[in-house]
Motif scaffolding. Structure first.
Motif, PDB file in Angstrom:
ATOM      1  N   ALA A 164      24.973  32.217  24.637  1.00 21.24           N
ATOM      2  CA  ALA A 164      26.062  31.598  23.875  1.00 21.24           C
ATOM      3  C   ALA A 164      27.369  32.357  24.065  1.00 21.24           C
ATOM      4  O   ALA A 164      28.446  31.755  24.119  1.00 21.24           O
ATOM      5  CB  ALA A 164      25.689  31.537  22.397  1.00 21.24           C
ATOM      6  N   GLU A 165      27.303  33.677  24.178  1.00 21.82           N
ATOM      7  CA  GLU A 165      28.512  34.491  24.302  1.00 21.82           C
ATOM      8  C   GLU A 165      28.950  34.691  25.748  1.00 21.82           C
ATOM      9  O   GLU A 165      30.146  34.870  26.018  1.00 21.82           O
ATOM     10  CB  GLU A 165      28.274  35.852  23.639  1.00 21.82           C
ATOM     11  CG  GLU A 165      27.992  35.767  22.140  1.00 21.82           C
ATOM     12  CD  GLU A 165      27.710  37.123  21.530  1.00 21.82           C
ATOM     13  OE1 GLU A 165      28.289  38.115  22.031  1.00 21.82           O
ATOM     14  OE2 GLU A 165      26.920  37.201  20.573  1.00 21.82           O
ATOM     15  N   PHE A 166      27.999  34.692  26.691  1.00 22.10           N
ATOM     16  CA  PHE A 166      28.320  34.928  28.105  1.00 22.10           C
ATOM     17  C   PHE A 166      27.635  33.866  28.969  1.00 22.10           C
ATOM     18  O   PHE A 166      26.734  34.193  29.761  1.00 22.10           O
ATOM     19  CB  PHE A 166      27.870  36.328  28.533  1.00 22.10           C
ATOM     20  CG  PHE A 166      28.424  37.459  27.719  1.00 22.10           C
ATOM     21  CD1 PHE A 166      29.626  38.057  28.071  1.00 22.10           C
ATOM     22  CD2 PHE A 166      27.754  37.925  26.595  1.00 22.10           C
ATOM     23  CE1 PHE A 166      30.139  39.107  27.321  1.00 22.10           C
ATOM     24  CE2 PHE A 166      28.263  38.969  25.841  1.00 22.10           C
ATOM     25  CZ  PHE A 166      29.465  39.556  26.196  1.00 22.10           C
ATOM     26  N   PRO A 167      28.040  32.619  28.853  1.00 17.34           N
ATOM     27  CA  PRO A 167      27.349  31.560  29.619  1.00 17.34           C
ATOM     28  C   PRO A 167      27.483  31.712  31.126  1.00 17.34           C
ATOM     29  O   PRO A 167      26.623  31.252  31.878  1.00 17.34           O
ATOM     30  CB  PRO A 167      28.015  30.268  29.117  1.00 17.34           C
ATOM     31  CG  PRO A 167      29.327  30.698  28.550  1.00 17.34           C
ATOM     32  CD  PRO A 167      29.102  32.068  27.996  1.00 17.34           C
TER      33      PRO A 167
ATOM     34  N   TRP B 107      28.568  42.451  28.494  1.00 13.54           N
ATOM     35  CA  TRP B 107      27.254  41.800  28.422  1.00 13.54           C
ATOM     36  C   TRP B 107      26.160  42.844  28.232  1.00 13.54           C
ATOM     37  O   TRP B 107      25.251  42.663  27.416  1.00 13.54           O
ATOM     38  CB  TRP B 107      27.016  41.005  29.706  1.00 13.54           C
ATOM     39  CG  TRP B 107      25.675  40.338  29.803  1.00 13.54           C
ATOM     40  CD1 TRP B 107      25.340  39.082  29.375  1.00 13.54           C
ATOM     41  CD2 TRP B 107      24.487  40.888  30.388  1.00 13.54           C
ATOM     42  NE1 TRP B 107      24.020  38.820  29.656  1.00 13.54           N
ATOM     43  CE2 TRP B 107      23.465  39.916  30.277  1.00 13.54           C
ATOM     44  CE3 TRP B 107      24.181  42.110  30.984  1.00 13.54           C
ATOM     45  CZ2 TRP B 107      22.167  40.128  30.739  1.00 13.54           C
ATOM     46  CZ3 TRP B 107      22.885  42.334  31.439  1.00 13.54           C
ATOM     47  CH2 TRP B 107      21.898  41.348  31.321  1.00 13.54           C
ATOM     48  N   ALA B 108      26.234  43.940  28.977  1.00 12.00           N
ATOM     49  CA  ALA B 108      25.217  44.991  28.889  1.00 12.00           C
ATOM     50  C   ALA B 108      25.234  45.659  27.511  1.00 12.00           C
ATOM     51  O   ALA B 108      24.175  45.922  26.921  1.00 12.00           O
ATOM     52  CB  ALA B 108      25.431  46.024  29.986  1.00 12.00           C
ATOM     53  N   ARG B 109      26.426  45.939  26.996  1.00 18.47           N
ATOM     54  CA  ARG B 109      26.512  46.569  25.669  1.00 18.47           C
ATOM     55  C   ARG B 109      25.984  45.623  24.586  1.00 18.47           C
ATOM     56  O   ARG B 109      25.316  46.057  23.640  1.00 18.47           O
ATOM     57  CB  ARG B 109      27.961  46.961  25.364  1.00 18.47           C
ATOM     58  CG  ARG B 109      28.460  48.135  26.188  1.00 18.47           C
ATOM     59  CD  ARG B 109      29.755  48.690  25.627  1.00 18.47           C
ATOM     60  NE  ARG B 109      30.835  47.711  25.676  1.00 18.47           N
ATOM     61  CZ  ARG B 109      31.672  47.579  26.682  1.00 18.47           C
ATOM     62  NH1 ARG B 109      31.564  48.354  27.738  1.00 18.47           N
ATOM     63  NH2 ARG B 109      32.634  46.673  26.647  1.00 18.47           N
ATOM     64  N   ARG B 110      26.275  44.335  24.719  1.00 15.07           N
ATOM     65  CA  ARG B 110      25.769  43.357  23.751  1.00 15.07           C
ATOM     66  C   ARG B 110      24.248  43.259  23.825  1.00 15.07           C
ATOM     67  O   ARG B 110      23.582  43.121  22.798  1.00 15.07           O
ATOM     68  CB  ARG B 110      26.407  41.993  24.031  1.00 15.07           C
ATOM     69  CG  ARG B 110      25.960  40.883  23.081  1.00 15.07           C
ATOM     70  CD  ARG B 110      26.292  41.200  21.659  1.00 15.07           C
ATOM     71  NE  ARG B 110      25.995  40.074  20.777  1.00 15.07           N
ATOM     72  CZ  ARG B 110      25.573  40.198  19.520  1.00 15.07           C
ATOM     73  NH1 ARG B 110      25.404  41.412  18.988  1.00 15.07           N
ATOM     74  NH2 ARG B 110      25.331  39.130  18.801  1.00 15.07           N
ATOM     75  N   LEU B 111      23.694  43.356  25.029  1.00 13.36           N
ATOM     76  CA  LEU B 111      22.239  43.340  25.190  1.00 13.36           C
ATOM     77  C   LEU B 111      21.603  44.523  24.467  1.00 13.36           C
ATOM     78  O   LEU B 111      20.593  44.377  23.772  1.00 13.36           O
ATOM     79  CB  LEU B 111      21.885  43.364  26.671  1.00 13.36           C
ATOM     80  CG  LEU B 111      20.406  43.506  27.026  1.00 13.36           C
ATOM     81  CD1 LEU B 111      19.580  42.382  26.414  1.00 13.36           C
ATOM     82  CD2 LEU B 111      20.216  43.557  28.543  1.00 13.36           C
TER      83      LEU B 111
ATOM     84  N   GLU C 218      36.714  26.015  30.858  1.00 10.82           N
ATOM     85  CA  GLU C 218      36.032  25.583  29.634  1.00 10.82           C
ATOM     86  C   GLU C 218      35.378  26.759  28.932  1.00 10.82           C
ATOM     87  O   GLU C 218      35.437  26.881  27.708  1.00 10.82           O
ATOM     88  CB  GLU C 218      34.985  24.526  29.988  1.00 10.82           C
ATOM     89  CG  GLU C 218      34.242  23.973  28.776  1.00 10.82           C
ATOM     90  CD  GLU C 218      33.185  22.957  29.160  1.00 10.82           C
ATOM     91  OE1 GLU C 218      32.433  22.520  28.273  1.00 10.82           O
ATOM     92  OE2 GLU C 218      33.102  22.595  30.359  1.00 10.82           O
ATOM     93  N   GLN C 219      34.745  27.646  29.680  1.00 13.33           N
ATOM     94  CA  GLN C 219      34.101  28.817  29.083  1.00 13.33           C
ATOM     95  C   GLN C 219      35.134  29.771  28.490  1.00 13.33           C
ATOM     96  O   GLN C 219      34.887  30.373  27.429  1.00 13.33           O
ATOM     97  CB  GLN C 219      33.255  29.522  30.143  1.00 13.33           C
ATOM     98  CG  GLN C 219      32.037  28.718  30.574  1.00 13.33           C
ATOM     99  CD  GLN C 219      31.382  29.266  31.826  1.00 13.33           C
ATOM    100  OE1 GLN C 219      31.981  30.056  32.566  1.00 13.33           O
ATOM    101  NE2 GLN C 219      30.147  28.854  32.093  1.00 13.33           N
TER     102      GLN C 219
END
Length: 365
Positions: A124-127, A169-173, A306-307
């Motif tokens: 949802a955050e990094f499509p 993305w890695a930090r969010r993971l 769009e993203q």
């Protein structure tokens, strides 16, 4: 959280510390005197008076006996350290290892549904990083199905243009997994010393950031982010030995060698096989083949218009930006796209920060 055996080498026994040995020898001496006096039939109230070794203040021993006990304790302690420490460690170094004597904790996966929630939040955050999210989702499901403890996924390299959210993305993971993370900027790590440490005997010898983090947090499966790995350099010693970051990473990325990795500083073996690795790069050019062969490479495209708009709307809502400022940002981005400009996440963040500053300014009268 479950625990695993993290330090594999034999560790010094606290019972064989010098102070502990001295205490036991003194207690043994006192029990021995009691047995001797009991065997002589001396009543309890008369024992001290009938033995010259008891003619000194309570809890003290003759000086000569004190010296003998201390020498015995030092000899026993030194011989014990020879058996368990290839290199003599300082008291501070032993204190670092002491916290993981009983093992290190690992962040675990609660269920298959937990894995699905992690993947859904990332998508949802990094499509535009969907392929990497799918890789992690499959790896975590495989790890859960195998029955092995810990949240683990295969090493991954995100290759793509700068500023598109690879490190974010890695930090969010790591945040979704609940594990501590460590970011290593490969451009600033010209050698392996900063990450894995250096051998004793060097003027700047010390443990690496990775082992220090795991010992300090007592966690066996942190998420390590190596940023811009293609820009890492190499340091040559006077004898022609190369100390490059990619070469130091090779044994840590192979499970068979990572599960019994020897720290160059502590000279102890550690189980590093539970670490999760995320690499980022702007180009694969220059990366050594042995490193690339151990990592799943994912090509990450730039986000679409769009993203980008979805990201702006989501962040504007989180920052509580007014509809007017939000509309101004989306309009400016649309014009930039139409003009053929390449928009990345860093540009969007700067615009959102400017919008927040503009909204927070006091009204002028």
């Amino acid at each position: 959280m479950p625990k695993i055996r993290f330090i594999l080498s034999k560790q010094p026994d606290p019972a064989l510390e010098e102070a502990a040995i001295i205490k036991r020898l003194k207690e043994f001496h006192s029990r021995l005197q009691d047995k001797r006096q009991i065997s002589d039939g001396i009543p309890l109230e008369e024992r001290a008076a009938h033995n010259e070794l008891w003619r000194y203040p309570q809890n003290e021993l003759p000086k000569a006996l004190e010296i003998r006990i201390r020498r015995w304790a030092q000899k026993i302690h030194r011989n014990h350290l020879k058996d368990v420490e290839p290199t003599r460690l300082s008291r501070e170094d032993r204190a670092m290892l002491e916290g993981c004597r009983g093992g290190a904790e690992i962040f675990d996966l609660r269920s298959a549904h937990h894995i699905d929630e992690i993947a859904a939040a990332l998508h949802a955050e990094f499509p535009w990083i969907a392929e990497a999210t799918t890789h992690v989702w499959r790896s975590l499901h495989h790890s859960l199905a195998s029955g092995m403890p810990g949240a683990r996924f295969a090493p991954i390299l995100l290759d793509g243009p700068p500023g598109i959210g690879k490190s974010a993305w890695a930090r969010r993971l790591a945040q979704l997994l609940g594990t501590p993370d460590m970011i290593v900027d490969a451009t600033g790590e010209n050698a392996s010393f900063g990450l894995v440490g250096s051998q004793r005997g060097w003027s700047n010898a010390g443990p690496g950031r990775l082992v220090s983090l795991m010992l300090m947090r007592q966690i066996a499966n942190p998420l390590v982010i190596i940023d811009e790995i293609e820009k890492s350099g190499s340091v040559m010693s006077d004898k022609g030995r190369s100390f490059s970051l990619p070469n130091a990473l090779l044994p840590l990325l192979e499970e068979m060698t990572a599960c019994r990795w020897t720290c160059p500083y502590f000279q102890n073996q550690f189980d590093m096989s539970f670490i999760n690795w995320v690499f980022t790069s702007n180009s694969l050019r220059g990366l050594p083949e042995p490193l690339v062969s151990r990592i799943r490479v994912v090509s990450v495209p730039s986000p679409t218009q769009e993203q980008i708009n979805e990201l702006v709307l989501r962040e504007a809502e989180r920052r509580q930006l007014s509809p007017l400022i939000t509309a101004a940002i989306t309009t400016a981005l649309a014009e930039a796209f139409e003009a053929g400009h390449q928009i990345n996440i860093r540009t969007v963040k700067r615009m959102l920060e400017l919008g927040s500053d503009q909204q927070g300014r006091p009204m002028l009268h």
